[in-house]
Design a protein around this motif. Structure first.
Motif, PDB file in Angstrom:
ATOM      1  N   SER A  74       8.356  -4.960  -2.472  1.00 57.34           N
ATOM      2  CA  SER A  74       9.162  -4.246  -1.478  1.00 57.34           C
ATOM      3  C   SER A  74       8.441  -3.007  -0.974  1.00 57.34           C
ATOM      4  CB  SER A  74      10.526  -3.874  -2.068  1.00 57.34           C
ATOM      5  OG  SER A  74      10.392  -2.937  -3.122  1.00 57.34           O
ATOM      6  N   GLU A  75       7.652  -2.341  -1.858  1.00 51.11           N
ATOM      7  CA  GLU A  75       6.897  -1.173  -1.416  1.00 51.11           C
ATOM      8  C   GLU A  75       5.819  -1.571  -0.410  1.00 51.11           C
ATOM      9  OE1 GLU A  75       5.399   1.366  -4.425  1.00 51.11           O
ATOM     10  OE2 GLU A  75       7.342   1.651  -5.403  1.00 51.11           O
ATOM     11  N   GLU A  76       5.199  -2.737  -0.632  1.00 49.84           N
ATOM     12  CA  GLU A  76       4.215  -3.217   0.336  1.00 49.84           C
ATOM     13  C   GLU A  76       4.880  -3.474   1.688  1.00 49.84           C
ATOM     14  OE1 GLU A  76       0.929  -3.548   0.153  1.00 49.84           O
ATOM     15  OE2 GLU A  76       0.955  -2.640  -1.836  1.00 49.84           O
ATOM     16  N   LEU A  77       6.070  -4.052   1.661  1.00 51.73           N
ATOM     17  CA  LEU A  77       6.776  -4.301   2.909  1.00 51.73           C
ATOM     18  C   LEU A  77       7.152  -2.984   3.581  1.00 51.73           C
ATOM     19  CD1 LEU A  77       9.107  -6.959   4.046  1.00 51.73           C
ATOM     20  CD2 LEU A  77      10.065  -4.646   4.058  1.00 51.73           C
TER      21      LEU A  77
ATOM     22  N   HIS B 204       4.326  -1.675   5.346  1.00 54.16           N
ATOM     23  CA  HIS B 204       4.059  -2.505   6.518  1.00 54.16           C
ATOM     24  C   HIS B 204       4.932  -2.100   7.712  1.00 54.16           C
ATOM     25  CE1 HIS B 204       2.743  -5.980   8.760  1.00 54.16           C
ATOM     26  NE2 HIS B 204       3.975  -6.474   8.843  1.00 54.16           N
ATOM     27  N   VAL B 205       6.160  -1.676   7.439  1.00 51.53           N
ATOM     28  CA  VAL B 205       7.063  -1.319   8.542  1.00 51.53           C
ATOM     29  C   VAL B 205       7.012   0.175   8.881  1.00 51.53           C
ATOM     30  CG1 VAL B 205       8.623  -3.233   8.023  1.00 51.53           C
ATOM     31  CG2 VAL B 205       9.058  -0.961   7.013  1.00 51.53           C
ATOM     32  N   GLY B 206       6.133   0.907   8.205  1.00 51.56           N
ATOM     33  CA  GLY B 206       5.981   2.322   8.522  1.00 51.56           C
ATOM     34  C   GLY B 206       6.653   3.277   7.572  1.00 51.56           C
ATOM     35  N   ALA B 207       7.363   2.760   6.563  1.00 56.43           N
ATOM     36  CA  ALA B 207       7.994   3.623   5.565  1.00 56.43           C
ATOM     37  C   ALA B 207       7.001   3.870   4.426  1.00 56.43           C
ATOM     38  CB  ALA B 207       9.277   2.993   5.044  1.00 56.43           C
TER      39      ALA B 207
ATOM     40  N   ARG C  57      -6.944  -4.137  -0.618  1.00 60.07           N
ATOM     41  CA  ARG C  57      -5.667  -4.705  -0.210  1.00 60.07           C
ATOM     42  C   ARG C  57      -5.641  -5.006   1.283  1.00 60.07           C
ATOM     43  NH1 ARG C  57      -2.648  -1.096  -2.394  1.00 60.07           N
ATOM     44  NH2 ARG C  57      -2.064  -2.287  -4.234  1.00 60.07           N
ATOM     45  N   GLY C  58      -5.935  -4.039   2.100  1.00 64.44           N
ATOM     46  CA  GLY C  58      -5.871  -4.232   3.537  1.00 64.44           C
ATOM     47  C   GLY C  58      -4.439  -4.356   4.021  1.00 64.44           C
ATOM     48  N   PRO C  59      -4.231  -4.393   5.327  1.00 65.38           N
ATOM     49  CA  PRO C  59      -2.875  -4.486   5.873  1.00 65.38           C
ATOM     50  C   PRO C  59      -2.292  -5.883   5.712  1.00 65.38           C
ATOM     51  CG  PRO C  59      -4.494  -4.560   7.643  1.00 65.38           C
ATOM     52  CD  PRO C  59      -5.264  -4.298   6.384  1.00 65.38           C
ATOM     53  N   LEU C  60      -0.960  -5.965   5.621  1.00 73.78           N
ATOM     54  CA  LEU C  60      -0.286  -7.265   5.573  1.00 73.78           C
ATOM     55  C   LEU C  60      -0.387  -7.952   6.939  1.00 73.78           C
ATOM     56  CD1 LEU C  60       3.031  -6.518   3.633  1.00 73.78           C
ATOM     57  CD2 LEU C  60       0.864  -7.337   2.723  1.00 73.78           C
ATOM     58  N   GLN C  61      -0.445  -9.265   6.895  1.00 71.32           N
ATOM     59  CA  GLN C  61      -0.415 -10.062   8.115  1.00 71.32           C
ATOM     60  C   GLN C  61       1.030 -10.415   8.449  1.00 71.32           C
ATOM     61  OE1 GLN C  61      -3.340 -10.533   9.807  1.00 71.32           O
ATOM     62  NE2 GLN C  61      -4.153  -9.219   8.168  1.00 71.32           N
ATOM     63  N   ASP C  62       1.348 -10.504   9.734  1.00 72.34           N
ATOM     64  CA  ASP C  62       2.724 -10.790  10.160  1.00 72.34           C
ATOM     65  C   ASP C  62       3.042 -12.278  10.037  1.00 72.34           C
ATOM     66  OD1 ASP C  62       4.289  -8.625  10.650  1.00 72.34           O
ATOM     67  OD2 ASP C  62       3.520  -8.293  12.661  1.00 72.34           O
TER      68      ASP C  62
END
Length: 472
Positions: free
Chosen positions: A367-370, A373-376, A327-332
């Motif tokens: 939404s879980e991926e987001l 991404h924001v630290g939650a 998966r890797g991190p989401l891009q902004d």
């Protein structure tokens, strides 16, 4: 003696197996009488029943029957009087079983099924000296009895056909699969396989070839998954390719004489054996092409491994860990691409397209991926903070089929204090057509108080940054 009641069973011996039988019968609507001299029997069986009440109904989408009444009896004759079915699960001592059968037959109805859970004794050994030999059959289950459906039904030569048929009907009524074993043989069918594998495993450990964990890994990550849904011969039929079982036997039959195993007493490998097995395999699976069998196998493996993945166990945990690497991190980006995946076969309904409930899962995963991404992330949740969905509005715009690839674009419409509002668009990867949309409103909550509260500063800052970037 009273005639048998229609739906009352007696369980004689309330250990792990007897408790499983009691749970299976009771949850399938039968009244159950239990006899076990162990003073802890009621507690132990109650604990097994609690596990069964949680697990068994999860297998079914149909409503379960009203649970039958379970009663405990100190008198064996009282427990078996007037019942339709008796399951004996006392320790594996032939003298003890003979004694128990004699007491049961003195008190039970003549038309009741008297079945034994024995894993090793033949019916003729159990029937020897009995008042009514034909009444006794073997119904050998597998633990946990309340979940695994197989029961090896072995009447033996002395078994009464009418009793065997009643046993078969009752076992099917409680959701079991009665495998009629026509010939008597020590350990029946399944345990002979298990014993052969067990003996070879003991040699591998003793000779220092493998550890117990390595042997278990060989099973649960490989052939165990194939066996679970196709058994032995159908699995090897596919291995023979378009030429089928006969080709497989011709290719691998000579291996029987190679010193691969400590168990070297093998049947003579000749044309008669090849023709016998190939003919039976044709009868079993010849109505399907190899490609059809492969598709069935693949669908089953995907569904089973996804189930294991949901529990984070065995091959499923392997997939979970691998997903993290993939998966890797989401891009902004604006919008964020939160999901890229393919529709699995277990998400589709009878119409062949994705069930509407799965769209909710897609957007929940987005939404879980987001949130991650924001630290939650998981650590944030473990510390007692999270976002809960308060409202969703999903629109279904186009059909989504099994094996189709799709992605989800997510925008942060509102990121203010404890409020988070997301807009998701699910799109087909091949042509970017919008398949569904979701307007999702979430509230940040404390997992300790279960009430809404502001997010921690680093999460609040990340959400506000995204909301500003996505405001257009």
């Amino acid at each position: 003696m009273a005639q048998s009641d229609n739906r009352t069973a007696a369980i004689v011996g309330g250990g792990v197996i007897g408790g499983g039988w009691a749970a299976r019968f009771a949850l399938m609507g039968w009244d159950v009488r239990i006899f076990d001299p162990d003073p802890e029997a009621e507690r132990k069986i109650s604990e097994v029943l609690a596990g069964a009440e949680r697990a068994l109904p999860m297998l079914y989408d149909a409503p379960m029957p009203t649970r039958g009444q379970i009663t405990f009896h100190s008198d064996l004759a009282e427990a078996v009087n007037g019942v339709a079915y008796i399951q004996e699960s006392v320790p594996e001592r032939l003298d003890l079983k003979h004694k128990v059968f004699a007491q049961i037959q003195d008190a039970c109805p003549e038309d009741a099924v008297l079945a034994s859970s024995t894993s090793g004794f033949k019916p003729s050994e159990l029937q020897d000296g009995a008042l009514r030999p034909g009444q006794i059959v073997v119904a050998h289950p597998f633990n946990p009895v309340y979940l695994l459906p197989l029961a090896e039904l072995v009447p033996g030569e002395g078994g009464d056909p009418a009793t065997t048929e009643r046993a078969r009907q009752i076992l099917r009524e409680i959701g079991m699969y009665p495998l009629h074993v026509r010939a008597e043989i020590d350990a029946h069918i399944a345990d002979r396989f298990l014993e052969a594998v067990w003996r070879e495993a003991l040699w591998l450990v003793k000779d220092g070839i493998a550890t117990t964990e390595e042997i278990d890994d060989a099973i649960r990550y490989g052939f165990g998954l194939r066996w679970a849904q196709m058994g032995l011969f159908e699995t090897y039929r596919i291995a023979g390719g378009e030429a089928g079982m006969k080709h497989f036997l011709e290719q691998f039959g000579p291996c029987l004489t190679w010193p691969w195993t400590k168990l070297m007493d093998v049947p003579e490998y000749n044309d008669a054996l090849v023709d016998l097995i190939a003919g039976q395999s044709d009868d079993q699976s010849g109505h399907m092409s190899i490609r059809e069998l492969e598709r069935l196998r693949d669908n089953n493996l995907v569904a089973m491994m996804r189930a294991l993945k949901g529990q984070g166990a065995a091959a499923g945990k392997l997939i979970l860990d691998h997903e993290t690497d993939l998966r890797g991190p989401l891009q902004d980006d604006v919008p964020l691409v939160t999901i890229r995946r393919t529709v699995p076969v277990d998400w589709t309904d009878v119409n062949g397209h994705m069930n509407e409930g799965r769209y909710g899962q897609v957007f929940s995963d987005a939404s879980e991926e987001l949130m991650t991404h924001v630290g939650a992330d998981r650590d944030y949740i473990a510390a007692g903070n999270s976002y809960f969905t308060a409202e969703t509005n999903i629109k279904y715009l186009a059909e989504t089929l099994a094996a189709e690839s799709f992605y989800v674009e997510t925008r942060v419409l509102l990121g203010e204090g404890k409020k988070l509002r997301l807009w998701h668009e699910m799109k087909r990867a091949s042509d970017d057509e919008i398949l569904a949309t979701c307007d999702q409103f979430l509230l940040h909550v404390s997992l300790e108080t279960r009430k809404s509260c502001p997010p921690l500063p680093h999460v609040a800052e990340a959400v506000e940054r995204l909301a500003a970037a996505h405001s257009a």
